[in-house]
Design a protein around this motif. Structure first.
Motif, PDB file in Angstrom:
ATOM      1  N   ALA A   1      17.433  13.475 -18.001  1.00  0.00           N
ATOM      2  CA  ALA A   1      18.166  13.580 -16.735  1.00  0.00           C
ATOM      3  C   ALA A   1      17.978  14.961 -16.113  1.00  0.00           C
ATOM      4  CB  ALA A   1      19.652  13.304 -16.959  1.00  0.00           C
ATOM      5  N   ARG A   2      17.993  15.992 -16.957  1.00  0.00           N
ATOM      6  CA  ARG A   2      17.789  17.352 -16.449  1.00  0.00           C
ATOM      7  C   ARG A   2      16.378  17.503 -15.868  1.00  0.00           C
ATOM      8  NH1 ARG A   2      21.346  21.394 -18.195  1.00  0.00           N
ATOM      9  NH2 ARG A   2      23.041  20.626 -19.535  1.00  0.00           N
ATOM     10  N   PHE A   3      15.406  16.879 -16.525  1.00  0.00           N
ATOM     11  CA  PHE A   3      14.026  16.942 -16.036  1.00  0.00           C
ATOM     12  C   PHE A   3      13.908  16.276 -14.666  1.00  0.00           C
ATOM     13  CE2 PHE A   3       9.724  14.931 -15.894  1.00  0.00           C
ATOM     14  CZ  PHE A   3       8.979  16.099 -15.753  1.00  0.00           C
ATOM     15  N   ARG A   4      14.534  15.121 -14.490  1.00  0.00           N
ATOM     16  CA  ARG A   4      14.484  14.439 -13.192  1.00  0.00           C
ATOM     17  C   ARG A   4      15.171  15.263 -12.108  1.00  0.00           C
ATOM     18  NH1 ARG A   4      15.061   9.882 -16.701  1.00  0.00           N
ATOM     19  NH2 ARG A   4      17.341   9.961 -16.580  1.00  0.00           N
TER      20      ARG A   4
ATOM     21  N   GLY B   1       0.773  -1.235   0.000  1.00  0.00           N
ATOM     22  CA  GLY B   1       0.000   0.000   0.000  1.00  0.00           C
ATOM     23  C   GLY B   1       0.803   1.283   0.000  1.00  0.00           C
ATOM     24  N   ARG B   2       2.121   1.196  -0.135  1.00  0.00           N
ATOM     25  CA  ARG B   2       2.945   2.414  -0.185  1.00  0.00           C
ATOM     26  C   ARG B   2       2.826   3.040  -1.573  1.00  0.00           C
ATOM     27  NH1 ARG B   2       6.436  -0.976   3.081  1.00  0.00           N
ATOM     28  NH2 ARG B   2       7.239  -1.878   1.141  1.00  0.00           N
ATOM     29  N   THR B   3       2.529   4.337  -1.619  1.00  0.00           N
ATOM     30  CA  THR B   3       2.263   5.040  -2.872  1.00  0.00           C
ATOM     31  C   THR B   3       3.394   5.998  -3.208  1.00  0.00           C
ATOM     32  OG1 THR B   3      -0.117   4.926  -2.407  1.00  0.00           O
ATOM     33  CG2 THR B   3       0.591   6.468  -4.107  1.00  0.00           C
ATOM     34  N   THR B   4       3.855   5.963  -4.459  1.00  0.00           N
ATOM     35  CA  THR B   4       4.961   6.810  -4.903  1.00  0.00           C
ATOM     36  C   THR B   4       4.702   7.321  -6.317  1.00  0.00           C
ATOM     37  OG1 THR B   4       6.474   5.387  -3.651  1.00  0.00           O
ATOM     38  CG2 THR B   4       7.453   6.970  -5.179  1.00  0.00           C
ATOM     39  N   PRO B   5       4.789   8.650  -6.541  1.00  0.00           N
ATOM     40  CA  PRO B   5       4.680   9.170  -7.911  1.00  0.00           C
ATOM     41  C   PRO B   5       5.999   8.965  -8.659  1.00  0.00           C
ATOM     42  CG  PRO B   5       5.024  10.969  -6.379  1.00  0.00           C
ATOM     43  CD  PRO B   5       4.907   9.729  -5.536  1.00  0.00           C
ATOM     44  N   VAL B   6       5.922   8.535  -9.903  1.00  0.00           N
ATOM     45  CA  VAL B   6       7.110   8.301 -10.717  1.00  0.00           C
ATOM     46  C   VAL B   6       6.937   9.047 -12.038  1.00  0.00           C
ATOM     47  CG1 VAL B   6       8.569   6.576 -11.828  1.00  0.00           C
ATOM     48  CG2 VAL B   6       7.434   6.027  -9.662  1.00  0.00           C
ATOM     49  N   LEU B   7       7.837  10.027 -12.310  1.00  0.00           N
ATOM     50  CA  LEU B   7       7.752  10.821 -13.528  1.00  0.00           C
ATOM     51  C   LEU B   7       9.005  10.628 -14.370  1.00  0.00           C
ATOM     52  CD1 LEU B   7       6.180  12.622 -11.154  1.00  0.00           C
ATOM     53  CD2 LEU B   7       5.886  14.165 -13.086  1.00  0.00           C
ATOM     54  N   ASP B   8       8.830  10.706 -15.683  1.00  0.00           N
ATOM     55  CA  ASP B   8       9.959  10.610 -16.597  1.00  0.00           C
ATOM     56  C   ASP B   8       9.633  11.384 -17.865  1.00  0.00           C
ATOM     57  OD1 ASP B   8      12.454   9.983 -17.450  1.00  0.00           O
ATOM     58  OD2 ASP B   8      12.182   7.814 -17.387  1.00  0.00           O
TER      59      ASP B   8
ATOM     60  N   LEU C   1      17.873  17.019 -34.069  1.00  0.00           N
ATOM     61  CA  LEU C   1      18.703  16.118 -33.266  1.00  0.00           C
ATOM     62  C   LEU C   1      20.181  16.312 -33.579  1.00  0.00           C
ATOM     63  CD1 LEU C   1      18.601  13.797 -31.208  1.00  0.00           C
ATOM     64  CD2 LEU C   1      18.493  12.208 -33.126  1.00  0.00           C
ATOM     65  N   GLN C   2      20.511  16.541 -34.831  1.00  0.00           N
ATOM     66  CA  GLN C   2      21.902  16.753 -35.220  1.00  0.00           C
ATOM     67  C   GLN C   2      22.443  18.066 -34.688  1.00  0.00           C
ATOM     68  OE1 GLN C   2      21.790  16.451 -39.482  1.00  0.00           O
ATOM     69  NE2 GLN C   2      21.623  14.194 -39.495  1.00  0.00           N
ATOM     70  N   GLN C   3      21.597  19.079 -34.635  1.00  0.00           N
ATOM     71  CA  GLN C   3      22.031  20.398 -34.168  1.00  0.00           C
ATOM     72  C   GLN C   3      22.179  20.453 -32.652  1.00  0.00           C
ATOM     73  OE1 GLN C   3      19.089  23.070 -35.723  1.00  0.00           O
ATOM     74  NE2 GLN C   3      19.606  22.665 -37.866  1.00  0.00           N
ATOM     75  N   LYS C   4      21.281  19.770 -31.937  1.00  0.00           N
ATOM     76  CA  LYS C   4      21.264  19.885 -30.474  1.00  0.00           C
ATOM     77  C   LYS C   4      21.308  18.499 -29.825  1.00  0.00           C
ATOM     78  CE  LYS C   4      18.623  24.211 -30.510  1.00  0.00           C
ATOM     79  NZ  LYS C   4      17.448  24.920 -29.970  1.00  0.00           N
ATOM     80  N   MET C   5      22.211  17.669 -30.319  1.00  0.00           N
ATOM     81  CA  MET C   5      22.324  16.294 -29.835  1.00  0.00           C
ATOM     82  C   MET C   5      22.564  16.228 -28.332  1.00  0.00           C
ATOM     83  SD  MET C   5      22.402  13.019 -30.404  1.00  0.00           S
ATOM     84  CE  MET C   5      22.715  12.735 -32.149  1.00  0.00           C
ATOM     85  N   ALA C   6      23.520  16.991 -27.823  1.00  0.00           N
ATOM     86  CA  ALA C   6      23.879  16.942 -26.395  1.00  0.00           C
ATOM     87  C   ALA C   6      22.725  17.404 -25.524  1.00  0.00           C
ATOM     88  CB  ALA C   6      25.114  17.809 -26.143  1.00  0.00           C
ATOM     89  N   THR C   7      22.059  18.465 -25.947  1.00  0.00           N
ATOM     90  CA  THR C   7      20.940  18.999 -25.158  1.00  0.00           C
ATOM     91  C   THR C   7      19.790  18.014 -25.088  1.00  0.00           C
ATOM     92  OG1 THR C   7      21.535  21.243 -25.792  1.00  0.00           O
ATOM     93  CG2 THR C   7      19.321  20.903 -24.921  1.00  0.00           C
ATOM     94  N   ILE C   8      19.447  17.407 -26.220  1.00  0.00           N
ATOM     95  CA  ILE C   8      18.322  16.481 -26.265  1.00  0.00           C
ATOM     96  C   ILE C   8      18.609  15.216 -25.458  1.00  0.00           C
ATOM     97  CG2 ILE C   8      16.900  15.063 -27.778  1.00  0.00           C
ATOM     98  CD1 ILE C   8      16.345  18.070 -27.907  1.00  0.00           C
ATOM     99  N   GLU C   9      19.826  14.714 -25.571  1.00  0.00           N
ATOM    100  CA  GLU C   9      20.175  13.475 -24.878  1.00  0.00           C
ATOM    101  C   GLU C   9      20.121  13.624 -23.361  1.00  0.00           C
ATOM    102  OE1 GLU C   9      23.968  12.324 -26.361  1.00  0.00           O
ATOM    103  OE2 GLU C   9      23.147  11.129 -28.010  1.00  0.00           O
TER     104      GLU C   9
END
Length: 281
Positions: free
Chosen positions: A255-258, A226-233, A243-251
């Motif tokens: 992780a930045r969102f978490r 019964g333990r409740t935990t929100p999990v976001l991704d 993707l080619q222009q901003k590969m590092a940012t997108i990848e």
């Protein structure tokens, strides 16, 4: 003379049988009841208040007001409202009583139905109660976590754990629904809700960039205890040229969102995500 005595005796027997049947019917009615909804209870309390206004002792009015306040507090605190309740006594002896219960209600946006048998046993020192034959029906869609939790609760017959965990789980579901509604209203051209407000993800699209989309997945995990935990991704869908222009940012976006979730909380993290990727109007 003998015939008269026999006739009187037969009449007495007939009356005794009738009294026995009426007593059994009365006993059954005593153990079958309907549980009124919270709204009906409040209306009844107010009706009593009007009826006895100026006539009832002050302590009675104070007690009614206290009951009304307690009912309102419990409903707001837990989010649980019972809409119906039926019980029937199936066994009753001097030291043992068994009753079948069937009740239904809702907790925020989630509905539930319960059936179980309550066995009470009494001895000279104490009274014990055991729940058996517990059956739970939840309108929680295809949530496998909730299904496992319900199965575990039915196996152990722990209603206290069920209601406590249901309150927490439903509160998170309501929080998610309100958050999705807020961002849909604030960014109607950007936010999409494919499964509606009760779904577990939203999609962010840049109106000026075809094929660009960010999906915020918001699961609510509940374990078998019964333990409740929100999990976001965060999931990304980016056109090849971007993707080619901003590969590092997108990848590094997930992780930045978490990290933002840990630092700022859910609402602010989503808001910042919209602004960081340039999706705001």
């Amino acid at each position: 003379m003998d015939n008269s005595i026999c006739q009187v005796y037969e009449e007495i027997q007939s009356l005794e049988e009738e009294i026995k049947l009426l007593a059994e019917k009365y006993e059954d009615n005593q153990h079958e009841s309907t549980f009124f909804s919270d709204e009906e209870i409040v209306m009844s309390i107010k009706s009593f208040q009007r009826e006895f206004q100026g006539e009832s002792p002050s302590y009675l009015k104070a007690e009614l007001e206290s009951l009304e306040a307690d009912l309102s507090f419990l409903t707001k605190f837990t989010g649980i409202q019972f809409t119906s309740h039926f019980k029937k006594t199936v066994e009753k002896t001097r030291n043992r009583t068994a009753q079948k219960h069937r009740l239904s209600g809702n907790c925020h946006s989630l509905s539930f139905q319960l059936e179980f048998q309550l066995l009470e046993m009494q001895n000279k020192e104490s009274v014990s109660a055991v729940i058996t034959d517990l059956s739970i029906i939840m309108e929680s869609g295809e949530d496998s976590d909730m299904s496992k939790f319900v199965s575990s609760t039915e196996e152990h017959g722990n209603l206290l754990t069920f209601f406590r965990s249901l309150s927490s789980y439903a509160e998170w579901c309501e929080h998610r629904r309100c958050t999705f509604l807020h961002f849909k209203a604030k960014y109607p051209d950007v936010v999409t809700l494919p499964e509606g407000l009760l779904g577990d993800y939203i999609i962010l699209r840049n109106p000026k960039l075809s094929g660009f989309a960010l999906t915020i997945v918001w699961k609510i995990h509940i374990d078998e205890e019964g333990r409740t935990t929100p999990v976001l991704d965060l999931l990304t869908k980016v056109p090849e040229q971007v993707l080619q222009q901003k590969m590092a940012t997108i990848e590094t976006a997930p992780a930045r969102f978490r990290s933002m979730l840990l630092l700022f909380g859910i609402e602010t993290a989503i808001e910042n995500l919209i602004k960081v990727v340039g999706l705001e109007k």
